[in-house]
Design a protein around this motif. Structure first.
Motif, PDB file in Angstrom:
ATOM      1  N   ILE A 132      17.672 109.358  81.655  1.00 38.05           N
ATOM      2  CA  ILE A 132      18.932 109.030  82.338  1.00 38.05           C
ATOM      3  C   ILE A 132      19.676 107.940  81.582  1.00 38.05           C
ATOM      4  O   ILE A 132      20.881 108.046  81.314  1.00 38.05           O
ATOM      5  N   PHE A 133      18.975 106.876  81.225  1.00 37.98           N
ATOM      6  CA  PHE A 133      19.626 105.763  80.539  1.00 37.98           C
ATOM      7  C   PHE A 133      20.073 106.159  79.132  1.00 37.98           C
ATOM      8  O   PHE A 133      21.131 105.742  78.665  1.00 37.98           O
ATOM      9  N   SER A 134      19.273 106.954  78.442  1.00 37.45           N
ATOM     10  CA  SER A 134      19.652 107.365  77.093  1.00 37.45           C
ATOM     11  C   SER A 134      20.845 108.319  77.116  1.00 37.45           C
ATOM     12  O   SER A 134      21.754 108.226  76.287  1.00 37.45           O
ATOM     13  N   GLN A 135      20.858 109.230  78.076  1.00 39.45           N
ATOM     14  CA  GLN A 135      21.953 110.185  78.170  1.00 39.45           C
ATOM     15  C   GLN A 135      23.257 109.507  78.597  1.00 39.45           C
ATOM     16  O   GLN A 135      24.344 109.955  78.234  1.00 39.45           O
ATOM     17  N   SER A 136      23.150 108.423  79.383  1.00 34.00           N
ATOM     18  CA  SER A 136      24.358 107.742  79.860  1.00 34.00           C
ATOM     19  C   SER A 136      25.153 107.131  78.716  1.00 34.00           C
ATOM     20  O   SER A 136      26.338 106.848  78.856  1.00 34.00           O
ATOM     21  N   LYS A 137      24.507 106.930  77.567  1.00 31.90           N
ATOM     22  CA  LYS A 137      25.180 106.356  76.405  1.00 31.90           C
ATOM     23  C   LYS A 137      25.723 107.443  75.482  1.00 31.90           C
ATOM     24  O   LYS A 137      26.318 107.146  74.457  1.00 31.90           O
ATOM     25  N   ARG A 138      25.525 108.697  75.842  1.00 26.90           N
ATOM     26  CA  ARG A 138      25.987 109.797  75.012  1.00 26.90           C
ATOM     27  C   ARG A 138      27.084 110.561  75.751  1.00 26.90           C
ATOM     28  O   ARG A 138      27.901 109.971  76.446  1.00 26.90           O
ATOM     29  N   GLU A 139      27.122 111.867  75.606  1.00 27.82           N
ATOM     30  CA  GLU A 139      28.184 112.662  76.216  1.00 27.82           C
ATOM     31  C   GLU A 139      28.170 112.586  77.734  1.00 27.82           C
ATOM     32  O   GLU A 139      29.200 112.684  78.390  1.00 27.82           O
ATOM     33  N   LEU A 140      26.985 112.384  78.307  1.00 24.48           N
ATOM     34  CA  LEU A 140      26.888 112.291  79.760  1.00 24.48           C
ATOM     35  C   LEU A 140      27.643 111.072  80.286  1.00 24.48           C
ATOM     36  O   LEU A 140      28.152 111.082  81.402  1.00 24.48           O
ATOM     37  N   GLY A 141      27.707 110.026  79.475  1.00 18.86           N
ATOM     38  CA  GLY A 141      28.463 108.853  79.864  1.00 18.86           C
ATOM     39  C   GLY A 141      29.948 109.149  79.997  1.00 18.86           C
ATOM     40  O   GLY A 141      30.626 108.619  80.894  1.00 18.86           O
ATOM     41  N   TRP A 142      30.475 110.009  79.126  1.00 17.32           N
ATOM     42  CA  TRP A 142      31.882 110.393  79.229  1.00 17.32           C
ATOM     43  C   TRP A 142      32.138 111.209  80.490  1.00 17.32           C
ATOM     44  O   TRP A 142      33.189 111.068  81.130  1.00 17.32           O
ATOM     45  N   MET A 143      31.189 112.046  80.859  1.00 15.66           N
ATOM     46  CA  MET A 143      31.346 112.807  82.100  1.00 15.66           C
ATOM     47  C   MET A 143      31.332 111.879  83.307  1.00 15.66           C
ATOM     48  O   MET A 143      32.065 112.087  84.271  1.00 15.66           O
ATOM     49  N   ALA A 144      30.509 110.847  83.250  1.00 14.98           N
ATOM     50  CA  ALA A 144      30.501 109.871  84.333  1.00 14.98           C
ATOM     51  C   ALA A 144      31.851 109.164  84.421  1.00 14.98           C
ATOM     52  O   ALA A 144      32.356 108.890  85.515  1.00 14.98           O
ATOM     53  N   PHE A 145      32.443 108.882  83.259  1.00 10.85           N
ATOM     54  CA  PHE A 145      33.764 108.255  83.241  1.00 10.85           C
ATOM     55  C   PHE A 145      34.805 109.162  83.891  1.00 10.85           C
ATOM     56  O   PHE A 145      35.659 108.704  84.666  1.00 10.85           O
ATOM     57  N   VAL A 146      34.757 110.456  83.577  1.00  9.80           N
ATOM     58  CA  VAL A 146      35.689 111.410  84.188  1.00  9.80           C
ATOM     59  C   VAL A 146      35.525 111.410  85.702  1.00  9.80           C
ATOM     60  O   VAL A 146      36.504 111.400  86.460  1.00  9.80           O
TER      61      VAL A 146
ATOM     62  N   LEU B 102      35.221 120.931  87.062  1.00  6.02           N
ATOM     63  CA  LEU B 102      34.911 120.265  85.801  1.00  6.02           C
ATOM     64  C   LEU B 102      33.438 119.895  85.664  1.00  6.02           C
ATOM     65  O   LEU B 102      32.933 119.767  84.541  1.00  6.02           O
ATOM     66  N   THR B 103      32.752 119.720  86.796  1.00  6.39           N
ATOM     67  CA  THR B 103      31.410 119.137  86.735  1.00  6.39           C
ATOM     68  C   THR B 103      30.288 120.026  87.265  1.00  6.39           C
ATOM     69  O   THR B 103      29.120 119.675  87.096  1.00  6.39           O
ATOM     70  N   VAL B 104      30.603 121.154  87.880  1.00  3.63           N
ATOM     71  CA  VAL B 104      29.562 121.915  88.586  1.00  3.63           C
ATOM     72  C   VAL B 104      28.407 122.299  87.660  1.00  3.63           C
ATOM     73  O   VAL B 104      27.241 122.308  88.093  1.00  3.63           O
ATOM     74  N   ILE B 105      28.696 122.612  86.393  1.00  3.53           N
ATOM     75  CA  ILE B 105      27.586 122.872  85.459  1.00  3.53           C
ATOM     76  C   ILE B 105      27.608 121.911  84.268  1.00  3.53           C
ATOM     77  O   ILE B 105      26.733 121.993  83.401  1.00  3.53           O
ATOM     78  N   SER B 106      28.584 121.012  84.216  1.00  4.77           N
ATOM     79  CA  SER B 106      28.707 120.124  83.050  1.00  4.77           C
ATOM     80  C   SER B 106      27.509 119.205  82.897  1.00  4.77           C
ATOM     81  O   SER B 106      26.958 119.061  81.790  1.00  4.77           O
TER      82      SER B 106
ATOM     83  N   GLY C 286      28.061 112.489  93.257  1.00  5.97           N
ATOM     84  CA  GLY C 286      26.741 113.063  93.483  1.00  5.97           C
ATOM     85  C   GLY C 286      26.126 113.713  92.253  1.00  5.97           C
ATOM     86  O   GLY C 286      24.947 113.500  91.958  1.00  5.97           O
ATOM     87  N   PRO C 287      26.909 114.520  91.479  1.00 10.90           N
ATOM     88  CA  PRO C 287      26.311 115.164  90.298  1.00 10.90           C
ATOM     89  C   PRO C 287      25.746 114.177  89.286  1.00 10.90           C
ATOM     90  O   PRO C 287      24.742 114.466  88.631  1.00 10.90           O
ATOM     91  N   PHE C 288      26.383 113.002  89.137  1.00 12.36           N
ATOM     92  CA  PHE C 288      25.875 112.020  88.184  1.00 12.36           C
ATOM     93  C   PHE C 288      24.553 111.429  88.672  1.00 12.36           C
ATOM     94  O   PHE C 288      23.612 111.251  87.890  1.00 12.36           O
ATOM     95  N   VAL C 289      24.467 111.138  89.974  1.00 12.88           N
ATOM     96  CA  VAL C 289      23.238 110.580  90.532  1.00 12.88           C
ATOM     97  C   VAL C 289      22.100 111.591  90.424  1.00 12.88           C
ATOM     98  O   VAL C 289      20.929 111.215  90.273  1.00 12.88           O
TER      99      VAL C 289
ATOM    100  N   ILE D 296      34.858 122.713  79.770  1.00 10.05           N
ATOM    101  CA  ILE D 296      35.484 124.029  79.621  1.00 10.05           C
ATOM    102  C   ILE D 296      34.560 125.121  80.166  1.00 10.05           C
ATOM    103  O   ILE D 296      34.993 126.031  80.881  1.00 10.05           O
ATOM    104  N   ALA D 297      33.284 125.028  79.830  1.00  9.64           N
ATOM    105  CA  ALA D 297      32.314 126.004  80.326  1.00  9.64           C
ATOM    106  C   ALA D 297      32.213 125.943  81.842  1.00  9.64           C
ATOM    107  O   ALA D 297      32.080 126.975  82.515  1.00  9.64           O
ATOM    108  N   SER D 298      32.277 124.738  82.403  1.00  3.65           N
ATOM    109  CA  SER D 298      32.182 124.578  83.848  1.00  3.65           C
ATOM    110  C   SER D 298      33.375 125.223  84.553  1.00  3.65           C
ATOM    111  O   SER D 298      33.216 125.946  85.544  1.00  3.65           O
ATOM    112  N   VAL D 299      34.577 124.964  84.036  1.00  5.31           N
ATOM    113  CA  VAL D 299      35.775 125.577  84.624  1.00  5.31           C
ATOM    114  C   VAL D 299      35.703 127.099  84.495  1.00  5.31           C
ATOM    115  O   VAL D 299      36.054 127.833  85.430  1.00  5.31           O
ATOM    116  N   LYS D 300      35.242 127.559  83.343  1.00  2.00           N
ATOM    117  CA  LYS D 300      35.117 129.004  83.132  1.00  2.00           C
ATOM    118  C   LYS D 300      34.149 129.627  84.127  1.00  2.00           C
ATOM    119  O   LYS D 300      34.363 130.748  84.602  1.00  2.00           O
ATOM    120  N   SER D 301      33.088 128.903  84.450  1.00  4.30           N
ATOM    121  CA  SER D 301      32.111 129.442  85.401  1.00  4.30           C
ATOM    122  C   SER D 301      32.733 129.626  86.784  1.00  4.30           C
ATOM    123  O   SER D 301      32.392 130.579  87.499  1.00  4.30           O
TER     124      SER D 301
END
Length: 282
Positions: free
Chosen positions: A123-137, A199-203, A94-97, A219-224
């Motif tokens: 959305i498409f530009s971010q998916s190729k950057r760090e956001l794409g790695w979060m989607a992979f996770v 891992l994802t609530v604020i990532s 859900g967070p990725f969508v 890390i920031a998300s887990v800390k939150s």
């Protein structure tokens, strides 16, 4: 020779002066929040949805269509036993969508024009950057979730097949093996969901809003969550309950629930993570 060396030093000094000094982006500063902040974030998210309903309905429809397609697929493949775990695991992505919803809220904050092209383009530009790695996770955890369901099925129910979803539910709810499978499966699923939520609530909103890498965002998300266990876990339970109720009527409730939760997640992120200027001052 000395003059030549001096000339080289001057050239190097001028070249060094032309290179801008590297300044690392300030690390996200996590603030403590209360349940009142969570409630306020939800109502602010509803205001975002009401202000731009077309975008919310669109992304909600995409999410709902994915759920319907997933259910049709498991029925077509005679894998009805996966219907429940897939429906539960479907909430994990859900967070990725909802990234498009975060962008809508971000643009409203900055007074930027809302238009389909720029929002979908982000959305498409971010998916190729760090956001794409979060989607992979996220997808990796979903795969682990489905794998452990299949493993628990083999351990508790054997390799028997089920003709219909009703047959599967009958075995699960009326036999000791089925009840044990349900208990263990839900406990393991809850732990996986809690881990992914942390891992994802604020990532995702953080990566969209700031120039940070996905490791820093996680890390920031887990800390939150560690700093605000009661309000953050309460928010997570509210999300799970909302998505479950929205999925019961053929996923159609997601048309409303997903945009409301998506916009609210952005507002909660803003309450948890201090603005950049506050982080720099700290």
């Amino acid at each position: 020779m000395a003059q030549e060396t001096t000339g080289q030093d001057q050239v190097q000094g001028q070249a060094a002066a032309m290179v801008p000094e590297y300044k690392p982006a300030p690390q996200p500063v996590i603030r403590e929040i209360t349940m009142e902040d969570v409630q306020a974030a939800f109502y602010e998210g509803l205001n975002d949805f009401r202000a731009a309903p077309a975008y919310g309905l669109f992304f909600g429809a995409v999410y709902a269509a994915g759920g319907i397609l997933m259910l049709a697929l498991v029925i077509a493949l005679d894998a009805v036993y996966l219907a429940y775990p897939l429906a539960a695991g479907f909430a994990l992505i859900g967070p990725f969508v909802a990234v498009g919803l975060y962008e809508v809220s971000r643009r409203r904050d900055h007074g930027e024009k809302l238009a389909w092209g720029p929002i979908l383009g982000v959305i498409f530009s971010q998916s190729k950057r760090e956001l794409g790695w979060m989607a992979f996770v996220t997808l990796f955890v979903l795969i682990i979730w489905l794998y452990q369901v299949r493993l628990l099925l083999a351990l508790f129910l054997g390799f028997q097949s089920f003709a219909t979803l009703g047959d599967f539910l009958n075995v699960v709810f009326t036999t000791p093996e089925g009840l044990l499978f349900l208990l263990v499966g839900n406990v393991v699923g809850a732990l996986l969901a809690l881990g992914l939520f942390s891992l994802t609530v604020i990532s995702f909103p953080l990566l969209l809003d700031r120039d940070v890498d996905f490791i820093t965002a996680m890390i920031a998300s887990v800390k939150s969550v560690v700093m605000n266990p009661k309000p953050m876990i309460g928010w997570g339970l509210f999300i799970v309950l909302g998505l479950i109720l929205a999925s019961i009527p053929f996923f159609l409730g997601l048309l409303i629930i997903l945009p409301a939760l998506g916009h609210a997640s952005w507002r909660l992120y803003q309450k948890v993570v201090a603005p950049p200027e506050e982080a720099a001052a700290g």
